[in-house]
Design a protein around this motif. Structure first.
Motif, short mmCIF file in Angstrom:
data_model
loop_
_atom_site.label_atom_id
_atom_site.label_comp_id
_atom_site.label_asym_id
_atom_site.label_seq_id
_atom_site.Cartn_x
_atom_site.Cartn_y
_atom_site.Cartn_z
N ARG A 93 0.84 -1.21 0.00
CA ARG A 93 0.00 0.00 0.00
C ARG A 93 0.87 1.26 0.00
O ARG A 93 0.61 2.23 -0.72
CB ARG A 93 -0.92 -0.03 1.22
CG ARG A 93 -1.82 1.21 1.35
CD ARG A 93 -1.30 2.15 2.43
NE ARG A 93 -2.05 3.39 2.50
CZ ARG A 93 -3.05 3.63 3.34
NH1 ARG A 93 -3.43 2.69 4.17
NH2 ARG A 93 -3.67 4.79 3.34
N TRP A 94 1.94 1.25 0.79
CA TRP A 94 2.78 2.44 0.93
C TRP A 94 3.72 2.61 -0.26
O TRP A 94 3.96 3.73 -0.71
CB TRP A 94 3.57 2.36 2.24
CG TRP A 94 2.68 2.24 3.43
CD1 TRP A 94 2.51 1.15 4.23
CD2 TRP A 94 1.80 3.25 3.94
NE1 TRP A 94 1.58 1.40 5.20
CE2 TRP A 94 1.13 2.70 5.06
CE3 TRP A 94 1.51 4.57 3.58
CZ2 TRP A 94 0.20 3.41 5.80
CZ3 TRP A 94 0.59 5.28 4.31
CH2 TRP A 94 -0.05 4.70 5.41
N PHE A 95 4.25 1.50 -0.78
CA PHE A 95 5.13 1.63 -1.94
C PHE A 95 4.33 2.01 -3.19
O PHE A 95 4.86 2.64 -4.10
CB PHE A 95 5.91 0.34 -2.17
CG PHE A 95 6.86 0.44 -3.32
CD1 PHE A 95 7.86 1.40 -3.33
CD2 PHE A 95 6.76 -0.41 -4.41
CE1 PHE A 95 8.75 1.51 -4.40
CE2 PHE A 95 7.63 -0.31 -5.47
CZ PHE A 95 8.63 0.65 -5.47
N MET A 96 3.06 1.61 -3.26
CA MET A 96 2.21 2.01 -4.37
C MET A 96 2.10 3.53 -4.41
O MET A 96 2.20 4.16 -5.49
CB MET A 96 0.82 1.38 -4.23
CG MET A 96 -0.13 1.67 -5.38
SD MET A 96 0.30 0.80 -6.90
CE MET A 96 -0.06 -0.90 -6.41
N GLN A 97 1.92 4.14 -3.26
CA GLN A 97 1.83 5.60 -3.20
C GLN A 97 3.16 6.24 -3.59
O GLN A 97 3.19 7.23 -4.34
CB GLN A 97 1.42 6.04 -1.79
CG GLN A 97 1.27 7.55 -1.63
CD GLN A 97 0.87 7.95 -0.23
OE1 GLN A 97 0.46 7.10 0.58
NE2 GLN A 97 0.97 9.23 0.07
N PRO A 117 4.46 7.64 4.06
CA PRO A 117 4.63 6.30 3.50
C PRO A 117 6.03 5.73 3.70
O PRO A 117 6.17 4.52 3.91
CB PRO A 117 4.30 6.48 2.00
CG PRO A 117 4.35 7.93 1.75
CD PRO A 117 4.03 8.60 3.03
N PHE A 118 7.07 6.57 3.69
CA PHE A 118 8.41 6.05 3.93
C PHE A 118 8.57 5.58 5.37
O PHE A 118 9.20 4.53 5.62
CB PHE A 118 9.46 7.12 3.60
CG PHE A 118 9.99 7.03 2.20
CD1 PHE A 118 10.83 6.00 1.83
CD2 PHE A 118 9.64 7.98 1.25
CE1 PHE A 118 11.32 5.91 0.53
CE2 PHE A 118 10.12 7.89 -0.05
CZ PHE A 118 10.97 6.86 -0.40
N LEU A 119 8.01 6.31 6.31
CA LEU A 119 8.08 5.90 7.71
C LEU A 119 7.33 4.59 7.92
O LEU A 119 7.83 3.66 8.57
CB LEU A 119 7.51 6.99 8.61
CG LEU A 119 7.46 6.68 10.11
CD1 LEU A 119 8.86 6.44 10.65
CD2 LEU A 119 6.76 7.80 10.87
N ILE A 146 9.02 0.97 9.00
CA ILE A 146 8.60 0.23 10.20
C ILE A 146 8.18 -1.19 9.83
O ILE A 146 8.60 -2.18 10.47
CB ILE A 146 7.45 0.97 10.91
CG1 ILE A 146 7.96 2.30 11.49
CG2 ILE A 146 6.86 0.10 12.01
CD1 ILE A 146 6.86 3.17 12.08
N LEU A 147 7.36 -1.32 8.78
CA LEU A 147 6.92 -2.65 8.36
C LEU A 147 8.09 -3.49 7.89
O LEU A 147 8.16 -4.69 8.16
CB LEU A 147 5.88 -2.51 7.25
CG LEU A 147 4.53 -1.91 7.66
CD1 LEU A 147 3.66 -1.68 6.43
CD2 LEU A 147 3.82 -2.84 8.63
#
Length: 372
Positions: free
Chosen positions: A325-329, A347-349, A353-354
Motif C-alpha cells: 500500500r505504501w510503496f504504491m503511493q 509512506p516512507f516511515l 517500520i513494516l
C-alpha cells in the motif's frame, strides 16, 4: 561464537545463483514475468470507458431530435445504433447489445419550441457499476453541449469554470497503471521465489547438511536472499525501461527517492518470503501461502485497482499493515507528481517500520527453526 563472515555468505549466494541459472522456471519467472505483465496489463487495462454501444429509439423523427442524436454520434464515447422502438432498445440492454438506451418520445421538437422543454429518457445497464459513473459523466457533458446546440446560444453563466488535469493531462490510464505494476511484479517475484528457496532446501535434505557446517544462520539468510534481491532490482529496471520507452510514461521525481522505496519494499517482501519458507518447509504449502498473503493482497488491497479511500473503513486501516500500500503511493507519486522525500515521509516511515518488523520476524523465525 564465531562472527559473521561475508565470504561464506557470498559462497551461499553463488550457489543460489547457479541454481537460478539452471532452473528454467525461476529464470523464466524472474525475467519473463515482468515483461509479460507490463506489456499485457499496460495495453489491456483501460479505465477510460469508450466505444459504448447505445440504442436510440427516435419516435419524433424531427430535425431537432436528429440534431440531438448527432451530439452522441460526434462524441468518441458512444457508438449509436438506431432501433425502431423503445421495446427494442430495452431488449438490446437485456441482451448486452447495448450499454445504454436513448428514448426520444413523439412531439419532442414541438414541446421544445412551445417552451415546455423537450423530454428524453436515458436507460443505463446498472449490472456493471464500474462503467455507470463514467457514462453518466459523458452524458452530462453531452447534455450541456446538446442544449447549447439546440438553443443556438451560449448560456450566460455568472462564472467561467475551466478544468485542467495536472500530472496526467490526457487522463492516460497507462500512466496510472504502469507505475503501480512495479509493486505487483516485485511483490509477486519477491514473495513467490524466496518462499520456495529455503523450503526446497528442507525438502531436499540439504538444509541439515548446510547447518552441520560452521555457516551461521545470518550468513544463510543473506546468501539465500541476496540473489533474489538482485532479480527484483533487475525486474524493476525492466519495468522502468518499458514504461519510459514503449509507453512514454513520464518520470518527474527523484531516482534516489524511488530507489530507496524499492529497496525498502524488496527487503520487506524478501523477509516475508523467508518467513513463509521457514514456517512451512514445504514448497507446495509455501506457494499457496505466498499467493494468499503476498500476491492477492498486493493486487487487491494496495490501491492498484481499487482506491483505498473508497474501501470500507476497516479495510482502510487494514491496508496500513501492507507494505504494498505504501510503496504504491511512493511509486505513483514519484513517477507522475515528482513528490519529494519530505512530502512522502508518512509512506516512507510506515514502509520502514513494516520492513523492520517483517525482517526481524523472519530472521528470528529462521533462528528458532535452526535451534530446534
Amino acid at each position: 561464537m564465531k562472527a559473521f563472515v561475508l565470504r561464506r555468505a557470498l559462497a551461499i549466494a553463488r550457489k543460489e545463483v547457479f541454481h537460478i541459472i539452471r532452473d528454467p522456471f525461476t529464470l523464466g519467472t524472474a525475467i519473463g514475468l515482468p515483461i509479460f505483465m507490463v506489456v499485457v496489463f499496460g495495453m489491456a487495462i483501460e479505465f477510460n470507458v469508450e466505444n459504448i454501444p447505445i440504442a436510440v429509439a427516435d419516435a419524433d423523427q424531427s430535425q431537432t431530435s436528429r440534431r440531438f442524436i448527432e451530439t452522441f454520434y460526434s462524441s468518441k464515447y458512444f457508438i449509436v445504433h438506431d432501433v425502431a422502438s423503445p421495446n427494442i432498445a430495452i431488449a438490446n440492454l437485456t441482451t448486452n447489445d447495448a450499454r445504454a438506451a436513448l428514448i426520444i418520445p413523439p412531439f419532442f421538437q414541438r414541446d421544445l419550441f412551445a417552451g415546455r422543454g423537450g423530454t428524453a429518457q436515458i436507460l443505463l445497464d446498472g449490472s456493471d457499476s464500474s462503467t455507470v459513473v463514467p457514462i453518466l459523466g459523458y452524458i452530462n457533458s453531452i447534455e450541456l453541449l446538446a442544449s447549447q446546440n439546440l438553443a443556438e446560444f451560449q448560456p450566460n453563466l455568472p462564472y467561467d469554470l475551466r478544468v485542467r488535469y495536472l500530472f496526467n493531462p490526457e487522463l492516460n490510464s497507462r500512466w496510472f497503471i504502469i507505475p503501480g505494476l512495479n509493486v505487483i511484479v516485485m511483490g509477486m517475484l519477491s514473495v513467490l521465489l524466496t518462499s520456495l528457496t529455503i523450503a526446497r532446501e528442507y525438502e531436499n535434505g540439504s538444509m541439515e547438511m548446510l547447518l552441520s557446517t560452521p555457516v551461521k544462520p545470518l550468513e544463510i539468510i543473506i546468501g539465500k536472499l541476496a540473489p533474489y534481491g538482485v532479480l527484483g532490482l533487475i525486474s524493476i529496471s525492466v519495468i522502468y525501461i518499458i514504461a519510459r520507452v514503449i509507453f512514454g510514461v513520464p518520470f518527474i521525481g527523484s531516482h534516489i527517492v524511488f530507489i530507496l522505496g524499492v529497496v525498502l519494499f524488496l527487503i520487506a517482501y524478501l523477509s516475508q518470503g523467508l518467513l513463509i519458507s521457514v514456517t512451512t518447509r514445504n514448497q507446495l504449502l509455501a506457494l499457496q501461502l505466498a499467493m494468499m498473503t503476498g500476491m492477492l493482497p498486493t493486487q487487491l488491497l494496495s490501491g492498484f485497482i481499487f482506491p483505498i479511500e473508497s474501501m470500507p473503513q476497516f479495510f482502510q486501516y487494514f491496508t496500513a499493515v501492507l507494505p504494498a500500500r505504501w510503496f504504491m503511493q511512493i511509486s505513483r507519486d514519484v513517477f507522475l507528481q515528482g513528490t519529494t522525500f519530505i512530502q512522502l515521509w508518512v509512506p516512507f516511515l510506515a514502509l520502514s517500520i513494516l520492513c523492520g518488523l517483517i525482517l526481524i520476524l523472519g530472521v528470528r523465525s529462521f533462528k528458532t527453526t535452526v535451534d530446534s
